[in-house]
Structure formats: structure tokens, C-alpha cells
Design an enzyme around this catalytic site. Sequence first.
Site, PDB file in Angstrom:
ATOM      1  N   HIS A  72     -21.919 -11.677  16.122  1.00 55.77           N
ATOM      2  CA  HIS A  72     -21.401 -10.499  15.298  1.00 55.77           C
ATOM      3  C   HIS A  72     -22.542 -10.754  14.027  1.00 55.77           C
ATOM      4  O   HIS A  72     -22.478 -11.605  13.495  1.00 55.77           O
ATOM      5  CB  HIS A  72     -19.918 -10.252  14.754  1.00 55.77           C
ATOM      6  CG  HIS A  72     -19.365  -9.616  16.146  1.00 55.77           C
ATOM      7  ND1 HIS A  72     -18.062  -9.443  15.650  1.00 55.77           N
ATOM      8  CD2 HIS A  72     -19.517  -9.396  17.313  1.00 55.77           C
ATOM      9  CE1 HIS A  72     -17.428  -8.730  16.967  1.00 55.77           C
ATOM     10  NE2 HIS A  72     -18.447  -8.871  17.943  1.00 55.77           N
ATOM     11  N   TYR A 201     -12.005  -4.346   9.128  1.00 58.08           N
ATOM     12  CA  TYR A 201     -10.987  -4.713   7.994  1.00 58.08           C
ATOM     13  C   TYR A 201     -10.398  -3.427   7.347  1.00 58.08           C
ATOM     14  O   TYR A 201     -11.323  -2.715   6.855  1.00 58.08           O
ATOM     15  CB  TYR A 201     -11.596  -5.699   7.092  1.00 58.08           C
ATOM     16  CG  TYR A 201     -11.639  -7.292   7.693  1.00 58.08           C
ATOM     17  CD1 TYR A 201     -10.720  -8.100   7.787  1.00 58.08           C
ATOM     18  CD2 TYR A 201     -12.695  -7.457   8.516  1.00 58.08           C
ATOM     19  CE1 TYR A 201     -10.931  -9.389   8.289  1.00 58.08           C
ATOM     20  CE2 TYR A 201     -12.992  -8.722   8.924  1.00 58.08           C
ATOM     21  CZ  TYR A 201     -11.955  -9.653   8.787  1.00 58.08           C
ATOM     22  OH  TYR A 201     -12.025 -10.952   9.452  1.00 58.08           O
ATOM     23  N   PRO A 293      -5.235 -15.880   7.082  1.00 59.71           N
ATOM     24  CA  PRO A 293      -6.109 -15.479   8.056  1.00 59.71           C
ATOM     25  C   PRO A 293      -7.027 -14.418   7.723  1.00 59.71           C
ATOM     26  O   PRO A 293      -7.966 -14.318   8.558  1.00 59.71           O
ATOM     27  CB  PRO A 293      -5.167 -14.942   9.292  1.00 59.71           C
ATOM     28  CG  PRO A 293      -4.012 -14.800   8.658  1.00 59.71           C
ATOM     29  CD  PRO A 293      -3.785 -15.408   7.389  1.00 59.71           C
ATOM     30  N   LYS A 297     -10.901 -18.664   8.223  1.00 54.28           N
ATOM     31  CA  LYS A 297     -11.458 -19.619   7.610  1.00 54.28           C
ATOM     32  C   LYS A 297     -10.747 -20.953   8.235  1.00 54.28           C
ATOM     33  O   LYS A 297     -11.240 -21.983   8.095  1.00 54.28           O
ATOM     34  CB  LYS A 297     -11.370 -19.804   6.113  1.00 54.28           C
ATOM     35  CG  LYS A 297     -11.981 -18.762   5.557  1.00 54.28           C
ATOM     36  CD  LYS A 297     -13.792 -19.155   5.888  1.00 54.28           C
ATOM     37  CE  LYS A 297     -14.817 -17.918   5.383  1.00 54.28           C
ATOM     38  NZ  LYS A 297     -16.088 -18.013   5.872  1.00 54.28           N
ATOM     39  N   TYR A 385     -18.241 -14.937   4.385  1.00 57.47           N
ATOM     40  CA  TYR A 385     -17.741 -14.691   5.668  1.00 57.47           C
ATOM     41  C   TYR A 385     -18.514 -15.505   6.720  1.00 57.47           C
ATOM     42  O   TYR A 385     -17.812 -15.875   7.620  1.00 57.47           O
ATOM     43  CB  TYR A 385     -17.852 -13.015   5.714  1.00 57.47           C
ATOM     44  CG  TYR A 385     -17.041 -12.633   7.010  1.00 57.47           C
ATOM     45  CD1 TYR A 385     -15.728 -12.361   6.707  1.00 57.47           C
ATOM     46  CD2 TYR A 385     -17.702 -12.868   8.266  1.00 57.47           C
ATOM     47  CE1 TYR A 385     -14.929 -11.987   8.010  1.00 57.47           C
ATOM     48  CE2 TYR A 385     -16.721 -12.236   9.274  1.00 57.47           C
ATOM     49  CZ  TYR A 385     -15.529 -11.912   9.157  1.00 57.47           C
ATOM     50  OH  TYR A 385     -14.681 -11.411  10.059  1.00 57.47           O
TER      51      TYR A 385
END
Length: 394
Positions: A72, A201, A293, A297, A385
Amino acid sequence: MRTQVAIIGAGPSGLLLGQLLHKAGIDAVIIERQSPEYVLSRIRAGVLEQVTVDVLDEVGVGQRMHREGLVHGGFDLLFKGERHRIDMNRLTGGKNVMVYGQTEVTHDLMDARSAAGLTTVYEASNVAVHDFDADHPRVTYEKDGQQHELTCDFIAGCDGFHGVCRASVPRGAIREFEKVYPFGWLGILSDTPPVHHELIYVNSPRGFALCSQRSHTRSRYYLQVPLTDKVEDWSDEAFWQELRLRLDPAAREHLVTGPSIEKSVAPLRSFVTEPLRFGRMFLAGDAGHIVPPTGAKGLNLAATDVKYLSQAFIEFYADRSDAGIDSYSERCLKRIWRAERFSWWFTSLMHRFPGEGEIAQKFQEAELDYLIHSEAGARTIAENYVGLPLDFGR
């Protein structure tokens, strides 16, 4: 029985440390209180940073990951009913993440350890660590009704949040920092195609949601729910209906529903132990820290912990130097606190907090609007990220 490093815990952090040490010619025995089947039944995160991918490749277990995992280059933020893509690949100079379930990582590491004929003791009961503040640590355990003792040079505590290693440290020698969030994640796994080719998200007035995936045919979805909610409170139909209400029209149109094959409610917490070294015992992974979550990480921090720890052990045995083991805790904690900050910030940005009212939603929407319209803001979330380099800030 004697070994150089006794590893407590056969989750991904313990197994990965075992492979790193085996590659360097260092003997290690892994002690695990659960069965292999139980370890593999635990459903966890599935987004791997490039650093984690590189370490898995280093120990020779990346073949299936590269064949079956999903690369991704971005993810979507959904707020005020619209989706906006964060182009991680462009913003970070070509970095991506790999979507590949933690269960699959664990399976690959188990298979590699078995193929190499390395010792893992499963279903060990009454595991205890002794003399880790002296020169000759010991681990005792029971197996098949027999008492066993393992002597070693070092103990690696990779046994999770509820493990014996951190619990064995004298209370005066340890500091624990914790934030418990006033909500949980209700998650389901379903054999349905993902609603989108990348993760979504969701910041919604009804609460956070996450559309994730494990493959082209298996999806993972989450809803923010009150801590008082139980799995039995939520039928599959109720879950899908609530998820629809938090999505944008395009996602609702493409959502494919089906029976759940796993359903659970997970509480959220930020937790860090300081230090991570106690004499000749070292904590790694969930034994030393927990992250929410949001941002995935946890597994990635565990991978970098054991990478640092393996380097320290290799330096000790190859060069007879204590420098690496002496700096292990400080080095890990710098990275841990950076990841904790990002996970806390991302969680605070995306969730509804009880009692904060509509003004909090407006603040969140304003910050999200800034992130998608500011190159600097978008780059900040993208680089955190995808994961900071191992040597970041050294």
C-alpha cells in the site's frame, strides 16, 4: 540445559529474535506457555512498516509475505462525509507499507525455526526467571509433569503485557506510564472482498471506524464502541449497519457484507515501561510497551526492539563489548516514545471522546482539513505511518 540466550515467549517478537540470533550463530532456546495452535489463533494487526519488512527479509522469511502481502502506497482519511487520500509513497520518497497479517508473520517464523531444528518449548507451565541481576540467570519451568532448569547468559522477555518477565522485576526498579482510553474497538474478520484497495480511517460524529484487510478476499473492520459493550451485544447485522452509517456513500455502495469468522472487543491503552533492561534481562515488544492500534505500531515496534537487542547480543559475543546491551533500553525508548506519541495523536484525532461535546468534533475536523491541504502536514502523518528509519534521531 544451557543456552546463550533464553527467550521467554514464542510470539512474533520472540520468534524473530530467535531467527536473528540463529543467523548470527548465537544459541537461543524459546520457552512458551501456550501451544503453537493457541499462538496462531491470536488475531492481531496486519500493517508492516518497511523496517519490519526488511528485518523479515534479513532472516529469510519474507518469501510468502512478498508473494501474498499487499503493498500500500497510501490510505484514506474520511471526515465530514468525504474521503481524502494520503499519498505516502510520494510524500516519503517512495516508501510503502505491507498489509500482511501478524498471524501469517508468526506462522512463517515458526516454520523457519522448525526447519532449522531450533529448540522451542511449548506448553511450559510455571515459567519463572531467576538471578537476572547476577552473572548467571536461570529460567525454570514445568513440562509434561517434569521440572526443568535452563541456565543462560541473558534472558529476553518477549512474553507480552501479562508475561512473567516484567512482573518479576522489583517494583522499585521500574516505572510504568499508562493512559487508558474510554472506548474500545469492536473488530470483525470476514471472508469478503475489502471495501477499498487501501485502508480507510474514519472520523465520524458516530465514532471512529477502520476499513482494513488481510487479502483480496478477507477483510478486517473495526468500530469504536463504549468499553461496556460486549461481543454478544453485537450481531453481525448490527455491526454492518453501524459501519454503513459511518462510511461515505461510495464506500457504502461497495461494501460487501457476510458472516464474521472472528469477532472481538479490544480496549485501547498507551503503556510504556522504563527501563527495558534489568541486569541481564531485557524486555521487548508488548512486555515493555503497548500502543493503541490506530496506526498499527505494535508489531512494528516489537520488530525494531528485537533488531536492536540482537545487535547488542551480537556485539557482546563477537567483540566482548557491553556497549550495545548498555544502550539497549535508551535506544529503544527513543523510538518507542515517538511511536507512542504518533499513536496517541492519531487516536485523539480520529475518535469521539465522551463528554467533550461537538466542539471537539469541530477541532478534529479543522485539523484533518489542515492535514490534507498542507504538504508539511500530510508529510508528517505519512512519514510516521510508514515508519521512521532505524537510525532516526541518533
